[in-house]
Motif scaffolding. Structure first.
Motif, PDB file in Angstrom:
ATOM      1  N   HIS A  46     -29.906  34.777  28.984  1.00 36.81           N
ATOM      2  CA  HIS A  46     -28.779  34.270  29.774  1.00 36.81           C
ATOM      3  C   HIS A  46     -28.010  33.210  28.979  1.00 36.81           C
ATOM      4  O   HIS A  46     -26.775  33.229  28.909  1.00 36.81           O
ATOM      5  CB  HIS A  46     -29.316  33.687  31.084  1.00 36.81           C
ATOM      6  CG  HIS A  46     -28.266  33.157  31.995  1.00 36.81           C
ATOM      7  ND1 HIS A  46     -28.545  32.540  33.195  1.00 36.81           N
ATOM      8  CD2 HIS A  46     -26.896  33.142  31.901  1.00 36.81           C
ATOM      9  CE1 HIS A  46     -27.418  32.171  33.793  1.00 36.81           C
ATOM     10  NE2 HIS A  46     -26.407  32.519  33.025  1.00 36.81           N
ATOM     11  N   PHE A  47     -28.746  32.309  28.343  1.00 37.97           N
ATOM     12  CA  PHE A  47     -28.125  31.245  27.564  1.00 37.97           C
ATOM     13  C   PHE A  47     -27.333  31.815  26.386  1.00 37.97           C
ATOM     14  O   PHE A  47     -26.205  31.406  26.119  1.00 37.97           O
ATOM     15  CB  PHE A  47     -29.208  30.286  27.053  1.00 37.97           C
ATOM     16  CG  PHE A  47     -28.670  29.127  26.258  1.00 37.97           C
ATOM     17  CD1 PHE A  47     -28.081  28.045  26.891  1.00 37.97           C
ATOM     18  CD2 PHE A  47     -28.753  29.118  24.876  1.00 37.97           C
ATOM     19  CE1 PHE A  47     -27.585  26.972  26.164  1.00 37.97           C
ATOM     20  CE2 PHE A  47     -28.255  28.056  24.134  1.00 37.97           C
ATOM     21  CZ  PHE A  47     -27.675  26.977  24.781  1.00 37.97           C
ATOM     22  N   SER A  48     -27.921  32.781  25.675  1.00 37.80           N
ATOM     23  CA  SER A  48     -27.267  33.356  24.491  1.00 37.80           C
ATOM     24  C   SER A  48     -25.989  34.096  24.860  1.00 37.80           C
ATOM     25  O   SER A  48     -24.972  33.993  24.166  1.00 37.80           O
ATOM     26  CB  SER A  48     -28.229  34.305  23.758  1.00 37.80           C
ATOM     27  OG  SER A  48     -29.369  33.607  23.320  1.00 37.80           O
ATOM     28  N   ILE A  49     -26.025  34.851  25.962  1.00 43.03           N
ATOM     29  CA  ILE A  49     -24.825  35.563  26.415  1.00 43.03           C
ATOM     30  C   ILE A  49     -23.735  34.571  26.806  1.00 43.03           C
ATOM     31  O   ILE A  49     -22.547  34.748  26.483  1.00 43.03           O
ATOM     32  CB  ILE A  49     -25.155  36.496  27.597  1.00 43.03           C
ATOM     33  CG1 ILE A  49     -26.073  37.636  27.128  1.00 43.03           C
ATOM     34  CG2 ILE A  49     -23.883  37.064  28.217  1.00 43.03           C
ATOM     35  CD1 ILE A  49     -26.588  38.516  28.254  1.00 43.03           C
ATOM     36  N   SER A  50     -24.134  33.488  27.470  1.00 41.62           N
ATOM     37  CA  SER A  50     -23.167  32.465  27.874  1.00 41.62           C
ATOM     38  C   SER A  50     -22.518  31.808  26.661  1.00 41.62           C
ATOM     39  O   SER A  50     -21.307  31.576  26.636  1.00 41.62           O
ATOM     40  CB  SER A  50     -23.857  31.394  28.725  1.00 41.62           C
ATOM     41  OG  SER A  50     -24.396  31.958  29.901  1.00 41.62           O
ATOM     42  N   ARG A  51     -23.325  31.527  25.638  1.00 42.09           N
ATOM     43  CA  ARG A  51     -22.773  30.899  24.431  1.00 42.09           C
ATOM     44  C   ARG A  51     -21.874  31.867  23.666  1.00 42.09           C
ATOM     45  O   ARG A  51     -20.884  31.463  23.044  1.00 42.09           O
ATOM     46  CB  ARG A  51     -23.898  30.417  23.515  1.00 42.09           C
ATOM     47  CG  ARG A  51     -24.841  29.421  24.136  1.00 42.09           C
ATOM     48  CD  ARG A  51     -24.143  28.240  24.775  1.00 42.09           C
ATOM     49  NE  ARG A  51     -23.620  27.284  23.830  1.00 42.09           N
ATOM     50  CZ  ARG A  51     -23.013  26.151  24.155  1.00 42.09           C
ATOM     51  NH1 ARG A  51     -22.850  25.838  25.436  1.00 42.09           N
ATOM     52  NH2 ARG A  51     -22.574  25.325  23.241  1.00 42.09           N
ATOM     53  N   PHE A  52     -22.228  33.153  23.707  1.00 43.08           N
ATOM     54  CA  PHE A  52     -21.380  34.168  23.072  1.00 43.08           C
ATOM     55  C   PHE A  52     -19.994  34.192  23.725  1.00 43.08           C
ATOM     56  O   PHE A  52     -18.965  34.180  23.045  1.00 43.08           O
ATOM     57  CB  PHE A  52     -22.045  35.532  23.187  1.00 43.08           C
ATOM     58  CG  PHE A  52     -21.213  36.673  22.679  1.00 43.08           C
ATOM     59  CD1 PHE A  52     -21.150  36.955  21.320  1.00 43.08           C
ATOM     60  CD2 PHE A  52     -20.480  37.466  23.547  1.00 43.08           C
ATOM     61  CE1 PHE A  52     -20.377  38.000  20.835  1.00 43.08           C
ATOM     62  CE2 PHE A  52     -19.706  38.510  23.081  1.00 43.08           C
ATOM     63  CZ  PHE A  52     -19.654  38.777  21.722  1.00 43.08           C
ATOM     64  N   LEU A  53     -19.976  34.203  25.068  1.00 42.64           N
ATOM     65  CA  LEU A  53     -18.704  34.199  25.801  1.00 42.64           C
ATOM     66  C   LEU A  53     -17.950  32.890  25.579  1.00 42.64           C
ATOM     67  O   LEU A  53     -16.717  32.876  25.479  1.00 42.64           O
ATOM     68  CB  LEU A  53     -18.961  34.413  27.296  1.00 42.64           C
ATOM     69  CG  LEU A  53     -19.516  35.783  27.687  1.00 42.64           C
ATOM     70  CD1 LEU A  53     -19.867  35.818  29.172  1.00 42.64           C
ATOM     71  CD2 LEU A  53     -18.525  36.893  27.348  1.00 42.64           C
ATOM     72  N   LEU A  54     -18.693  31.786  25.489  1.00 41.95           N
ATOM     73  CA  LEU A  54     -18.070  30.495  25.230  1.00 41.95           C
ATOM     74  C   LEU A  54     -17.413  30.477  23.857  1.00 41.95           C
ATOM     75  O   LEU A  54     -16.310  29.951  23.692  1.00 41.95           O
ATOM     76  CB  LEU A  54     -19.118  29.383  25.327  1.00 41.95           C
ATOM     77  CG  LEU A  54     -18.595  27.957  25.178  1.00 41.95           C
ATOM     78  CD1 LEU A  54     -17.629  27.609  26.297  1.00 41.95           C
ATOM     79  CD2 LEU A  54     -19.760  26.967  25.161  1.00 41.95           C
ATOM     80  N   GLY A  55     -18.085  31.070  22.868  1.00 40.60           N
ATOM     81  CA  GLY A  55     -17.504  31.166  21.527  1.00 40.60           C
ATOM     82  C   GLY A  55     -16.206  31.963  21.531  1.00 40.60           C
ATOM     83  O   GLY A  55     -15.223  31.581  20.889  1.00 40.60           O
TER      84      GLY A  55
END
Length: 402
Positions: A46-55
């Protein structure tokens, strides 16, 4: 970093097709949601997907806002405002170590950084659409509104004309623009990077720009992410490195209008490469301060170079593909960003001296390649690919002759 690369491509295309301001709305909303999702993540996926979208959102927002600023001013202030844009990054860099020191919990850290972005949504109401984008896409009514707004805001009307609403994009001007672009109308609507790569001189310039952005990112993050390995306290090193971003941005702000983009960028890359090389004989010393000092000097030069290549690239690409071109450069930059964290692993297996030789060699080679880029100081930026191709052909020919 992978999200940043994808965001540069997707939002660069959307910005070229639908305008700068709608993309700002989309990216800021996505940035806010992805940041909150990161803080509330339940597992690493969940965290990695969120950071991907944030990037994706952050890079799309940054590049779009930068292009909007670039297209809203003339040659005199274009580079200066482009560099001022980087001061926001420097301020955030300085604040981050202090916030991270006070908030040990990563969720609290992310929330404190994310929630203030709500102010962006309020700020957007006062931001105009790019006049150049409106003109190239023949949005005449909207363009006329923005120009009237600019004239009144900047007090360009005389006192006798304060109540006069005759500021307009006249029909002759419209017809002239339509006539000039009649044969190139389809070209003006294109917003794909391969349209740039079809043009030989623009292709050459683009490949050099890709290499420049890759090297800048790799060296910048190679030093920044490993600043603690040179000695002293990590938080203090990070803060000093952040403070250096301010003079590192102000220096080219003064020099860029006197030296030009090309010699300034090349000189900064040479200086960064030589600084990395100067650290090698200091590795055997027990004292930390000589290594840290030279590393920070190297970061100073690479930061200045990174600040300059943004307005430089924006001036090289024409309006129809400006954000797509800048976005593709950002993708090359993201490749350097993705490789930079592995510098630590490389140093552990081969030694820090090998890493420094690589950083130094890439910087110096890039400095040489920059001499083959066109000089854009004091020049009007192109609107169509044909105009940009002719400009690149003239400047490259002049460079070769010289």
């Amino acid at each position: 970093m992978l999200g940043q690369g994808l965001g540069a491509i997707i939002f660069g295309y959307l910005s070229s097709r639908f305008g700068r301001k709608p993309v700002l709305w989309m990216t800021i909303a996505l940035e806010l949601l992805a940041g909150l999702s990161s803080a509330l993540s339940v597992n690493i996926i969940h965290f990695s997907i969120s950071r991907f979208l944030l990037g994706m959102a952050t890079n799309g927002r940054y590049l779009t806002a930068f292009i909007l600023v670039t297209e809203s001013v003339g040659p005199k202030y274009r580079a200066t405002l482009g560099l001022c844009f980087h001061l926001g990054w420097a301020l955030g860099y300085c604040l981050l170590p202090g916030i991270a020191y006070l908030l040990a919990n990563f969720r609290h850290l992310i929330l404190v950084i994310t929630i203030p972005e709500i102010l962006w949504l309020v700020w957007l109401y006062w931001i105009p659409e790019s006049p150049r984008w409106l003109m190239i896409n023949e949005k005449w009514d909207h363009l006329e509104q923005e120009l009237k707004r600019a004239v009144h805001m900047n007090n360009l009307l005389s006192k006798n004309d304060d109540n006069n609403d005759d500021v307009n994009v006249d029909n002759d001007g419209k017809q002239k623009n339509k006539s000039d672009n009649n044969n190139n109308n389809n070209e003006n609507k294109r917003s794909y990077i391969w349209e740039v790569l079809k043009s030989p001189n623009l292709r050459r310039t683009t490949l050099i720009m890709y290499f420049t952005w890759f090297v800048n990112a790799f060296v910048y993050y190679g030093i920044s992410l490993n600043i603690g390995d040179f000695g002293f306290n990590l938080f203090i090193n990070f803060l000093i490195a952040g403070l250096l971003e301010i003079p590192a941005t102000l220096l080219p702000m003064v020099a860029i209008n006197y030296m030009g983009r090309r010699p300034l960028t090349a000189g900064l890359m040479y200086s960064s490469g030589l600084s990395c090389l100067a650290i090698v004989p200091l590795l055997a010393l027990l004292a930390d301060w000589p290594r840290v000092t030279i590393a920070l000097i190297g970061k100073f030069f690479i930061t200045s170079s990174f600040a300059v290549i943004y307005p430089y690239a924006a001036e090289i690409y024409p309006t129809v593909v400006r954000q797509v071109g800048l976005g593709s450069c950002s993708v090359a930059s993201c490749l350097g960003c993705m490789l930079a964290p592995f510098v630590k692993d490389l140093s552990l297996s081969t030694g820090m001296n090998v890493v420094l030789y690589i950083l130094s060699g890439l910087s110096i080679v890039d400095g040489v390649s920059i001499h083959f880029l066109p000089e854009t100081r004091g020049k009007q930026i192109a609107d169509t690919i044909a105009e940009a191709e002719q400009f690149n052909m003239r400047t490259i020919t002049n460079t070769t002759t010289t």
